[in-house]
Scaffold this active site. Structure first.
Site, PDB file in Angstrom:
ATOM      1  N   LYS A  43     -22.472 -31.509   2.527  1.00  0.00           N
ATOM      2  CA  LYS A  43     -21.594 -30.903   3.420  1.00  0.00           C
ATOM      3  C   LYS A  43     -21.535 -29.642   3.363  1.00  0.00           C
ATOM      4  CE  LYS A  43     -22.740 -34.299   7.181  1.00  0.00           C
ATOM      5  NZ  LYS A  43     -21.402 -36.052   8.034  1.00  0.00           N
TER       6      LYS A  43
ATOM      7  N   GLN B  54     -16.442 -38.815   9.627  1.00  0.00           N
ATOM      8  CA  GLN B  54     -17.831 -39.436   9.520  1.00  0.00           C
ATOM      9  C   GLN B  54     -17.621 -40.909   8.764  1.00  0.00           C
ATOM     10  OE1 GLN B  54     -20.487 -37.673   7.368  1.00  0.00           O
ATOM     11  NE2 GLN B  54     -21.386 -39.680   6.722  1.00  0.00           N
TER      12      GLN B  54
ATOM     13  N   ASP C 230     -20.355 -32.596  15.611  1.00  0.00           N
ATOM     14  CA  ASP C 230     -21.454 -33.630  15.752  1.00  0.00           C
ATOM     15  C   ASP C 230     -22.079 -33.910  16.692  1.00  0.00           C
ATOM     16  OD1 ASP C 230     -22.135 -34.985  12.825  1.00  0.00           O
ATOM     17  OD2 ASP C 230     -19.966 -36.448  13.138  1.00  0.00           O
TER      18      ASP C 230
HETATM   19  N1  GUN Z   1     -22.917 -40.818   9.740  1.00  0.00           N
HETATM   20  C1  GUN Z   1     -24.292 -41.113   9.296  1.00  0.00           C
HETATM   21  N2  GUN Z   1     -24.095 -39.461  10.097  1.00  0.00           N
HETATM   22  C2  GUN Z   1     -23.455 -38.968  10.305  1.00  0.00           C
HETATM   23  C3  GUN Z   1     -23.127 -38.070  10.874  1.00  0.00           C
HETATM   24  O1  GUN Z   1     -24.133 -37.671  11.114  1.00  0.00           O
HETATM   25  N3  GUN Z   1     -22.104 -36.923  10.579  1.00  0.00           N
HETATM   26  C4  GUN Z   1     -20.967 -38.153  10.942  1.00  0.00           C
HETATM   27  N4  GUN Z   1     -20.051 -38.083  11.323  1.00  0.00           N
HETATM   28  N5  GUN Z   1     -21.167 -39.760  10.458  1.00  0.00           N
HETATM   29  C5  GUN Z   1     -22.408 -39.791   9.998  1.00  0.00           C
END
Ligand code: GUN
Length: 297
Positions: free
Chosen positions: A52, A96, A119
């Site tokens: 990211k 996350q 998200d």
């Molecule tokens: N954990 C697995 N996929 C994601 C995601 O797309 N966003 C977040 N915040 N956590 C995750």
């Protein structure tokens, strides 16, 4: 059979975002900013986070990775969320998942300002999504919708089977694909751990999407000739022929299923990179809403 190349398509999307960010900067604005909160040191989360941050750099966003130890209290994490909510320099942020067991994920997700929830996990955004209103779409379903759109996969009137009913993939995807949209208008079956006759249901799918997280779960006998296969699984399995001793595989037995399919996503290089590109799209959208500007692609 054609590969749905998420790696290549995500690069194209990120180049398009970069062009827009260059334009934004030429207009004298600051760069869009994404913050990411990582609690603890789950290796999979660490890897996602690296991707990211790398993608933010690639598209010209500024970003910061906020690390906290796994023993952070719920109250401390909620304070951090509040701080990010009120920081004008932060256009969007993510926390996350998974969070440590002593933290209530729901409380944390509810505390995020929906206008910064890139998200798309907050129930406000989820509700807007379900009703076709303007919102941040959750990154993985958004990435899959973009992939179907750009590869011109026809979904209208098709039988779509989604395996897995998670809040972040299966459930929102089933809603999006059934809505009256350019990519949508499908007849969707959402299958899960209690579904009976799963094999027969999958055999009727024109588009089969697996998001349950079990290696080699979808076998060639479950797939109709000419079906479109979207594999959301990212599973690490032992492989002693590799230096690392392991490799990533999806939920689909790719070798045997691919020859029967019309389109198929590989793992890695399919849905995964599209998720990151979608997060970049959402962050740009958050910025656009705050600082409206005219931009023609
Ligand atoms: N954990 C697995 N996929 C994601 C995601 O797309 N966003 C977040 N915040 N956590 C995750």
């Amino acid at each position: 059979m054609q590969i749905l190349d998420g790696k290549k398509l995500s690069m194209t999307l990120k180049e398009e975002i970069k062009e827009e960010v260059d334009f934004i900067k030429e207009q004298g604005h600051r760069a869009p900013h994404l913050s990411a909160v990582l609690v603890g040191n789950n290796p999979a989360s660490e890897a996602y986070m690296r991707n990211k941050v790398k993608s933010c750099n690639m598209v010209g966003f500024s970003s910061d990775l906020i690390r906290r130890d796994a023993d952070i209290t719920q109250a401390e994490l909620l304070l951090l969320v509040d701080k990010l909510n009120s920081d004008d320099g932060v256009d969007g942020f993510i926390v996350q998942l998974p969070l440590p067991d002593h933290i209530d994920d729901e409380k944390v997700l509810l505390a995020i300002d929906p206008s910064k929830d890139v998200d798309g996990f907050h129930p406000y955004n989820f509700g807007c999504m379900a009703q076709g209103m303007d919102c941040f779409l959750p990154a993985t379903p958004y990435g899959i919708m973009l992939m179907l759109e750009r590869y011109e996969v026809d979904t209208s009137g098709k039988n779509v089977v989604v395996i897995g009913r998670s809040n972040i993939v299966g459930t929102p995807l089933s809603i999006l694909l059934s809505r009256k949209n350019k990519v949508g208008n499908a007849t969707v079956t959402l299958a899960h751990s209690r579904t009976q006759n799963l094999k027969e249901i999958c055999q009727r799918a024109d588009i089969l999407i697996s998001a349950l997280g079990k290696p080699f779960f979808v076998t060639h006998d479950m797939v109709k000739e000419g079906a479109v296969i979207i594999d959301v699984g990212i599973n690490r399995i032992d492989d002693l022929s590799r230096k690392s001793g392991s490799r990533l595989v999806g939920d689909v037995d790719f070798e045997k299923v691919a020859p029967k399919s019309s389109f198929i996503t590989p793992v890695p290089g399919g849905v995964g990179p599209m998720t990151v590109a979608s997060l970049m799209m959402n962050t740009l959208k958050a910025f656009r809403r705050k600082f409206p500007y005219e931009y023609e692609r």
